[in-house]
Design an enzyme around this catalytic site. Structure first.
Site, PDB file in Angstrom:
ATOM      1  N   THR A 147     104.533  62.341   3.690  1.00 26.25           N
ATOM      2  CA  THR A 147     103.103  62.049   3.808  1.00 26.25           C
ATOM      3  C   THR A 147     102.286  63.182   3.195  1.00 26.25           C
ATOM      4  OG1 THR A 147     103.439  60.750   5.799  1.00 26.25           O
ATOM      5  CG2 THR A 147     101.216  61.608   5.442  1.00 26.25           C
ATOM      6  N   GLU A 174     109.896  63.685  12.406  1.00 30.25           N
ATOM      7  CA  GLU A 174     110.866  64.362  13.277  1.00 30.25           C
ATOM      8  C   GLU A 174     110.267  64.859  14.582  1.00 30.25           C
ATOM      9  OE1 GLU A 174     111.255  66.963   9.908  1.00 30.25           O
ATOM     10  OE2 GLU A 174     113.423  66.920  10.135  1.00 30.25           O
TER      11      GLU A 174
END
Lengths: 289, 782
Positions: free
Chosen positions: B531, B731
């Site tokens: 991103t 994550e």
């Protein structure tokens, strides 16, 4: 992984199937639902030139009510046992035990006969069938015979069936009056995992006391275990003293080994916990009932 | 955020429809005429010399195209028989010796998979077993068997340029961090806490196992369809391994069926390439689930951690982290480095000493796994932080909040942190679980407890993402990006970013799937970096196009370009929507034609500054941080030790959300994966042999294991250089699950488990030890 090529033999009768198995000896194996056999063959852990397809024999998948119990054909699926109105009414503990095997896709395919003949030490149905005094009908090159289920399991993945002999059906006697049975399965890790152990218990009551207690366990020895030597509970209250005696008897008759689902120590501990829970559950049901 | 049309909106995934209707293309669905299928014979020994291979009977089998050994590859001119991202230590097929049980030894390509497997059964390999090492702490001793006699650095990545050829040792990488005066702080401490924590090897279990298809096209160019998270790297690696020019290799990645780190770097591609080069036929190798377990794992880690306390505060921390990277280093050195430097935690600790060792053993290679090693180090430091708080009578939440770093303070590496919402995350987690409320009283055999955990991960820096945006005359755009859509939602996120920048709708943006013939370089799709990096690259490329459009409009309408904005498919004067032009009108004005396109490229390449090899100090070790906190409420059955997670709250600072629902899904997906890893997942080895390498015996968390309540909380601390303030989210939810649950278990029943997974048996054992006798089994619930 792939299966080595094999011939699928499709007999139309038990006699024909037995003939084929005798004729091909170790090159052949009977296949029911195939949920275990196919995995082992894909892994090439087992290899056969011939598979004798029992699904092609008509009538082996019947579930029928009899005067003194229920008869389940070897090719009845787990799912059909789980959902059978006959079994749910007469032997709910059997429906419960079969409903705990694998997942719905497996149960839709896996057969009752395959489950028993595979003789895995931790499968759910055997303990439930053992406390009910189930009996197996077998047919082989030397004819038909009956084998009490308690004499059927001979070792890990070993049964009393002789070469060429097939499990035809399993007969389960009706439950005695004023009795209740329960099957508790304990998975120690993921809820979807094989059980760490399973406990089946049946209590029969008379005049507010225990008339009979039957216990059977899965996962705590190389074979399912039907506990012997519980007659001392007759006419007793299932109080703490009696419970301690029961647990001592059970502890002597199991021989758990450490595996991925628990150490020997843990399985002995859990056996005690779940026997207590099973009996407590039955006791309260019987008092209420 | 002000004046944004689509960024910040929880739009639905653009890939959802093709996936749920079964129309999405995956590598495993691609069939080619004459395609060969591969089966691989694997070593039964964890460490052995290959004395002799007899493959003549396999070669004689009709339908078998080739039977290949590592010795044959080693003799091929211009082919490097070894590959790997940090060290070129992994043979395409074992050469001379095998290093783990499962190591590929012989490959067969045949007309169908069954025939290939039949052929393998005809191959005979004569092995001479060698002494082996299976324990990471034993592997670092001088007496240990050596897994590799020599180390060969790979030099493929800038951040691994410092990896060195090692001595005769199983330690392939050693990271050091030194700050302050640790010895003195320990000498002056009121109390010192010393604990050892471990977390086991585990498998990613992506729905789609690894699969690679390679063929030579009509120009004899190498065409590779592969289930990979790193198409650019695969091309580089194949070029280096086979000496093929990069423009003669085309790597394509369609939708990936999950990666989680398993599909990074090169895996099957070198082997399938060599088989395709030999046979001149299309060749596909699809791993079975059982082979997947023998291909790549999460690192087993043992951490020794010592903490000095003075006046109720942490004054020093010493960490020794041992990464069991298995038989081949894979990306272990990068993990040992990047995770190693975070292993003292996101706290103000003046004196820190870290030694992080990446160690070879004769086990299945370990690599990236969602969180890139950080969950393993947080497991150690946050568990211990909680233990210390309880031991000194501090509130565990306050004990974390007080020393948690504020914006502008230095991390243990000396790097000043920014966009660092760790305190916000801890507060949100504590509030969500009603931390300060009294605990429920135990009921029968069930006791309840709550736990909080916090930690931080740093993004891989430096790394590179390039994107090309092509604007069509009808106002639609194509985006060329090598980011792999693997379920994380990158296609939608990139679409939103480009749509926002160009002022068009999401439907008007098409994201071209990775194809190295067309899409520019990208380091990896991993590490919560897409991103930010690819998002920035795509946004910058779109901004260049917008600037060109504005220039035309400014000239036409005689306004300043700065006064123009993009929206609703047009460029218009800010605040005066009617004064503007459509893309078509602009194209006609600029080119006199609609039959053209406008293209622009941009690269996002954050730099890191030099890290001192002796002290781990760096002015800038990372571009941005992922603060994470998890809150858990558990119920423990004290008769069985079984844990039921009642509530799980996953809190992450993702920067500004491009798509808030995606961020929430990422937090939850990662947290629920780690639920299984916390409570029961473990690859069990016996003398180097994997015992539970199939889904019959290795279970991941399923719906039946879900907590009663799960909740994501997205904390948005904008990053000044992120696209619209965004960072990443892949994550964050994974980082702090395990310690939160362990902390909640101690809160419930007063026992501390330091070795993952936290099985029911470990808890019962600890309860039993605590009581000093067998747990009272008398207290049934009836």
């Amino acid at each position: 992984m792939t299966i080595r090529s094999f011939d699928l033999l499709q007999p139309r009768s038990l006699a024909e199937a037995i003939t084929l198995l005798v004729q091909h000896g170790e090159d052949a194996r009977a296949i029911g639902g195939g949920t275990t056999l196919i995995i082992l063959m894909k892994q090439r852990a087992l290899q056969y030139r011939y598979l004798v397809d029992l699904q092609s024999i008509p009538g082996l998948n019947q579930i029928s009510k009899e005067p003194e119990g229920v008869r389940i054909g070897a090719l009845a699926t787990h799912r059909s046992v789980e959902l059978s109105p006959v079994i749910r009414e007469a032997l709910p503990v059997v429906a419960e035990a079969f409903s705990r095997v694998g997942n719905v896709r497996v149960r839709q395919t896996a057969s009752v006969g395959g489950n028993l003949a595979h003789a895995d030490y931790r499968l759910d149905p055997p303990p439930a069938l053992l406390i009910l005094g189930a009996e197996i009908s077998a047919m082989g090159p030397n004819g038909a015979r009956k084998i009490p289920l308690k004499d059927f399991f001979r070792g890990m993945y070993e049964t009393a069936l002789e070469p060429g002999e097939l499990l035809v059906d399993v007969k389960i006697p009706s439950m005695p009056a004023k009795s209740k049975a329960v099957y508790l399965r304990y998975s120690a890790m993921s809820a979807n995992d094989w059980p760490c152990l399973g406990v089946a218990a049946m209590v029969t009551r008379e005049n507010g006391r225990c008339k009979e207690l039957r216990l059977a366990l899965g996962g705590v020895a190389a074979t399912p275990v039907l506990v012997n030597g519980l007659t001392f509970v007759k006419d007793q209250l299932l109080d703490e003293d009696v419970m301690q005696q029961i647990l001592a008897v059970v502890d002597e008759q199991i021989s758990p080994f450490s595996d991925l689902r628990g150490s020997e120590w843990y399985k002995r501990q859990m056996t005690q916990v779940f026997i207590r829970r099973a009996i407590a559950q039955l006791d309260s049901q019987l008092i209420e009932g | 955020m002000a004046n944004l049309a689509i960024v910040g909106q929880s739009v639905y995934r653009t890939d959802a429809n093709p996936k749920v209707t079964g129309r999405a293309l995956h590598v495993g669905n691609i069939e080619m005429p004459g395609m060969l299928h591969v089966a691989v014979l694997r070593s039964p020994y964890p460490h052995a010399r290959i004395r002799h291979i007899d493959k003549s009977r396999a070669e004689a089998l009709a339908g078998v195209a080739v039977v290949l050994t590592g010795a044959e590859i080693a003799k091929m001119p211009a082919v490097d028989a070894h590959f790997g991202p940090a060290f070129r230590d992994q043979p395409i097929l074992a050469v001379e010796k095998v290093c783990y049980a499962g190591d590929p030894v012989v490959a067969v390509a045949a007309v169908d998979k069954r025939l290939a497997e039949d052929a393998l059964q005809l191959v005979e390999v004569d092995y001479e077993p060698l002494p082996a090492v299976f324990d990471v702490l034993e592997a670092v001793t001088p007496e240990s068997a050596l897994v590799h006699e020599q180390h060969r650095p790979a030099k493929a990545f800038a951040d691994l340029a410092h990896v060195q050829a090692g001595r005769q040792s199983n330690i392939c990488y050693h990271f050091k961090l030194r700050t302050g005066d640790v010895e003195r702080a320990f000498a002056e401490a009121d109390r010192v806490f010393e604990d050892t924590f471990s977390s086991p090897a585990a498998q990613h279990v992506p729905m789609e196992p690894h699969v690679t298809l390679v063929y030579l096209d009509e120009h004899e160019r190498l065409n590779v369809w592969t289930a990979s998270q790193s198409p650019s790297y695969v091309r580089t690696e194949l070029s280096a391994t086979f000496g093929i020019p990069m423009n003669r290799i085309r790597v394509r990645v369609p939708y990936l069926g999950g990666g989680y780190g398993a599909k990074l770097y090169a895996k099957l591609e070198p082997l399938v390439t060599i088989l395709a080069l030999i046979t001149k036929k299309p060749v596909r190798y699809a791993l079975t689930r059982e082979e997947e377990f023998l291909t790549i794992t999460k690192h087993k880690v043992v951490t020794r951690i010592q903490t000095a306390i003075k006046d109720g505060t942490v004054t020093a921390r010493k960490c020794e982290v041992y990464w069991d990277t298995g038989a081949y280093a894979e990306i272990g050195p990068r993990i040992g480095h990047k995770s190693g430097y975070t292993s003292a935690g996101p706290y103000r600790i003046p004196n820190v000493c870290i030694d992080s060792y990446c160690v070879y053993t004769n086990r299945v290679p370990a690599g990236a796994f969602r969180g890139f090693g950080v969950p393993q180090v947080i497991w150690a430091y946050d568990s211990q932080t909680d233990m210390i708080a309880r031991a000194i009578g501090a509130d565990p939440v306050e004990f974390r909040l007080k020393p948690a770093l504020d914006e502008g303070e230095p991390f243990a590496t000396g790097t000043i942190v920014r966009s660092f919402g760790i305190k916000e995350a801890i507060r949100e987690a504590a509030q969500a679980i009603e931390w300060s409320k009294p605990r429920a009283a135990p009921s029968g055999t069930k006791s309840r407890g709550k736990g909080i955990a916090a930690g931080v991960k740093a993004v891989l820096t430096p790394s590179i993402s390039g994107a090309i945006v092509i604007l069509n005359a009808d106002g639609t755009a194509n985006v060329l990006s090598s980011t792999v859509e693997m379920g994380q939602g990158s296609e939608t996120t990139m679409g939103q970013i480009v749509a926002e920048e160009l002022g068009i709708s999401l439907e008007q943006v098409h994201i071209v799937q990775p194809d190295t013939d067309a899409t520019p370089y990208d380091t990896i799709t991993a590490g919560s970096r897409s991103t930010y990096h690819m998002g920035n690259a795509a946004r910058s490329a779109a901004a260049k196009i917008k600037a060109e459009l504005c220039e035309v409009v400014a000239a036409r309408l005689e306004v300043a370009a700065d006064d123009l904005v993009a929206g609703k498919g047009r460029i218009f004067v800010r605040g005066m929507e009617e004064r503007g032009m459509t893309v078509g009108e602009i194209f006609l004005a600029k080119f006199g034609s609609l039959g053209t396109t406008l293209a622009a490229e941009a690269v996002c390449q954050p730099a890191a500054s030099h890290m001192d090899p002796e002290t781990g100090q760096s002015e800038k070790c990372t571009e941005y941080w992922f603060p994470s906190a998890t809150a858990a409420e558990v119920e423990v059955d004290t008769e069985t030790g079984q844990v039921k997670v009642l509530q799980l709250v996953s809190v992450g600072d993702t920067g500004t959300s491009i798509n808030p629902r995606h961020c929430e899904q990422q937090l939850l997906g990662a947290a629920l994966t780690h639920l299984g890893l916390t409570l029961f997942e473990e690859m069990v080895f016996d003398e180097g042999q994997l015992v539970n390498g199939s889904l019959l015996d290795y279970q991941i968390a399923s719906f039946k294991d879900m907590p009663e309540s799960v909740r994501p909380i997205v904390v948005q601390v904008p990053h000044e250089d992120g696209p619209f303030g965004a960072k990443g989210a892949g994550e964050t939810g994974a980082l702090t699950v395990a310690p939160a649950i362990a902390n909640a278990i101690e809160d419930a029943v007063g026992v501390r488990i330091c070795d993952l997974p936290i099985t029911a048996e470990k808890i019962l054992r600890a309860l039993t030890d605590k009581e000093g006798t067998a747990v009272s089994i008398g207290s049934t619930t009836s």
